[in-house]
Design a protein around this motif. Structure first.
Motif, PDB file in Angstrom:
ATOM      1  N   GLN A 129       0.852  -1.191   0.000  1.00  0.00           N
ATOM      2  CA  GLN A 129       0.000   0.000   0.000  1.00  0.00           C
ATOM      3  C   GLN A 129       0.889   1.243   0.000  1.00  0.00           C
ATOM      4  N   PRO A 130       0.449   2.314  -0.640  1.00  0.00           N
ATOM      5  CA  PRO A 130       1.267   3.534  -0.633  1.00  0.00           C
ATOM      6  C   PRO A 130       1.154   4.273   0.702  1.00  0.00           C
ATOM      7  N   ASP A 131       2.252   4.878   1.110  1.00  0.00           N
ATOM      8  CA  ASP A 131       2.243   5.761   2.275  1.00  0.00           C
ATOM      9  C   ASP A 131       1.780   7.155   1.869  1.00  0.00           C
ATOM     10  N   TYR A 132       2.068   7.511   0.620  1.00  0.00           N
ATOM     11  CA  TYR A 132       1.695   8.813   0.067  1.00  0.00           C
ATOM     12  C   TYR A 132       1.059   8.567  -1.292  1.00  0.00           C
ATOM     13  N   CYS A 133      -0.134   9.090  -1.474  1.00  0.00           N
ATOM     14  CA  CYS A 133      -0.870   8.840  -2.712  1.00  0.00           C
ATOM     15  C   CYS A 133      -1.466  10.147  -3.214  1.00  0.00           C
ATOM     16  N   GLY A 134      -1.144  10.490  -4.460  1.00  0.00           N
ATOM     17  CA  GLY A 134      -1.712  11.692  -5.054  1.00  0.00           C
ATOM     18  C   GLY A 134      -3.211  11.567  -5.240  1.00  0.00           C
ATOM     19  N   HIS A 135      -3.647  10.419  -5.790  1.00  0.00           N
ATOM     20  CA  HIS A 135      -5.075  10.202  -6.013  1.00  0.00           C
ATOM     21  C   HIS A 135      -5.363   8.710  -6.100  1.00  0.00           C
ATOM     22  N   LYS A 136      -6.411   8.281  -5.423  1.00  0.00           N
ATOM     23  CA  LYS A 136      -6.878   6.899  -5.524  1.00  0.00           C
ATOM     24  C   LYS A 136      -7.961   6.875  -6.591  1.00  0.00           C
ATOM     25  N   LEU A 137      -7.686   6.175  -7.673  1.00  0.00           N
ATOM     26  CA  LEU A 137      -8.567   6.143  -8.832  1.00  0.00           C
ATOM     27  C   LEU A 137      -9.266   4.790  -8.903  1.00  0.00           C
ATOM     28  N   THR A 138     -10.574   4.813  -8.944  1.00  0.00           N
ATOM     29  CA  THR A 138     -11.342   3.578  -9.068  1.00  0.00           C
ATOM     30  C   THR A 138     -11.330   3.135 -10.527  1.00  0.00           C
ATOM     31  N   THR A 139     -10.858   1.907 -10.752  1.00  0.00           N
ATOM     32  CA  THR A 139     -10.768   1.373 -12.114  1.00  0.00           C
ATOM     33  C   THR A 139     -11.255  -0.065 -12.130  1.00  0.00           C
ATOM     34  N   ALA A 140     -11.559  -0.539 -13.316  1.00  0.00           N
ATOM     35  CA  ALA A 140     -11.790  -1.968 -13.530  1.00  0.00           C
ATOM     36  C   ALA A 140     -10.431  -2.594 -13.838  1.00  0.00           C
ATOM     37  N   PRO A 141     -10.241  -3.861 -13.489  1.00  0.00           N
ATOM     38  CA  PRO A 141      -8.931  -4.491 -13.726  1.00  0.00           C
ATOM     39  C   PRO A 141      -8.467  -4.428 -15.182  1.00  0.00           C
ATOM     40  N   GLU A 142      -9.399  -4.456 -16.121  1.00  0.00           N
ATOM     41  CA  GLU A 142      -9.004  -4.462 -17.533  1.00  0.00           C
ATOM     42  C   GLU A 142      -8.716  -3.066 -18.088  1.00  0.00           C
ATOM     43  N   GLN A 143      -8.989  -2.040 -17.327  1.00  0.00           N
ATOM     44  CA  GLN A 143      -8.675  -0.692 -17.788  1.00  0.00           C
ATOM     45  C   GLN A 143      -7.185  -0.411 -17.623  1.00  0.00           C
ATOM     46  N   ILE A 144      -6.710   0.568 -18.358  1.00  0.00           N
ATOM     47  CA  ILE A 144      -5.301   0.960 -18.320  1.00  0.00           C
ATOM     48  C   ILE A 144      -5.223   2.408 -17.855  1.00  0.00           C
TER      49      ILE A 144
END
Length: 184
Positions: free
Chosen positions: A142-157
């Motif tokens: 897991q990141p300690d510092y994250c700019g943005h958590k983006l919700t994606t589907a596994p097949e997306q890039i």
């Protein structure tokens, strides 16, 4: 093909500013801090973080560049990879290290980076900073510092474009199924 621009240049700069502030606040001894960019796009991000930290907090941390080619668990697949040289400013023993990368997905890149770091000393601590965390981990990372958590589907890039490596600045979300179908 469905492609959506998630972040533009200004928004990326704001994410980097927030990351730099969080990192600097957690590391009061900036002389012991080493930002290590994971090649390819983690490297320019590490340099940008250094510059933002220097501007806002005085002392710039040192920056290193880590190549993980020979530490990847998929080395035999996907064609020939040309390794680059890792360039670290000093022995990492006793140092506070922040690994920097553009996108955290399955965790394989970070796992390889942690293994590669073992060849450069034994840091006091290692933390992780990423511009985008898209989830779908295969490793307990897991990141300690994250700019943005983006919700994606596994097949997306998720593609991060930086001016230093791509000549433009943006984050894209691409529907991989549509992209794959367009190649047929």
């Amino acid at each position: 093909m469905s492609t959506v621009e998630v972040f533009n240049a200004q928004q990326i700069a704001e994410l980097i500013d927030a990351l730099a502030t969080a990192i600097a606040r957690d590391h009061p001894h900036l002389d012991r801090l080493v930002l290590i960019g994971i090649r390819t796009r983690g490297v320019p991000l590490a340099y940008r973080l250094r510059d933002r930290i220097a501007t806002g907090f005085g002392s710039p941390p040192q920056v290193g560049e880590l190549d993980i080619t020979f530490f990847r668990d998929d080395l035999g697949s996907g064609g020939l990879r040309t390794p680059n040289r890792s360039e670290l400013p000093r022995d990492l023993t006793g140092q506070e290290v922040v690994l920097v990368d553009d996108v955290l997905f399955r965790g394989r890149t970070v796992r390889a980076a942690l293994e590669a770091l073992n060849h450069f000393g034994r840091p006091e601590q290692v933390r992780l900073a990423v511009l985008i965390d898209r989830g779908h981990r295969q490793f307990p990372i897991q990141p300690d510092y994250c700019g943005h958590k983006l919700t994606t589907a596994p097949e997306q890039i998720v593609k991060v474009h930086l001016r230093e490596t791509d000549g433009e600045e943006r984050v894209l979300l691409i529907d991989a199924k549509l992209e794959e179908n367009s190649r047929e």
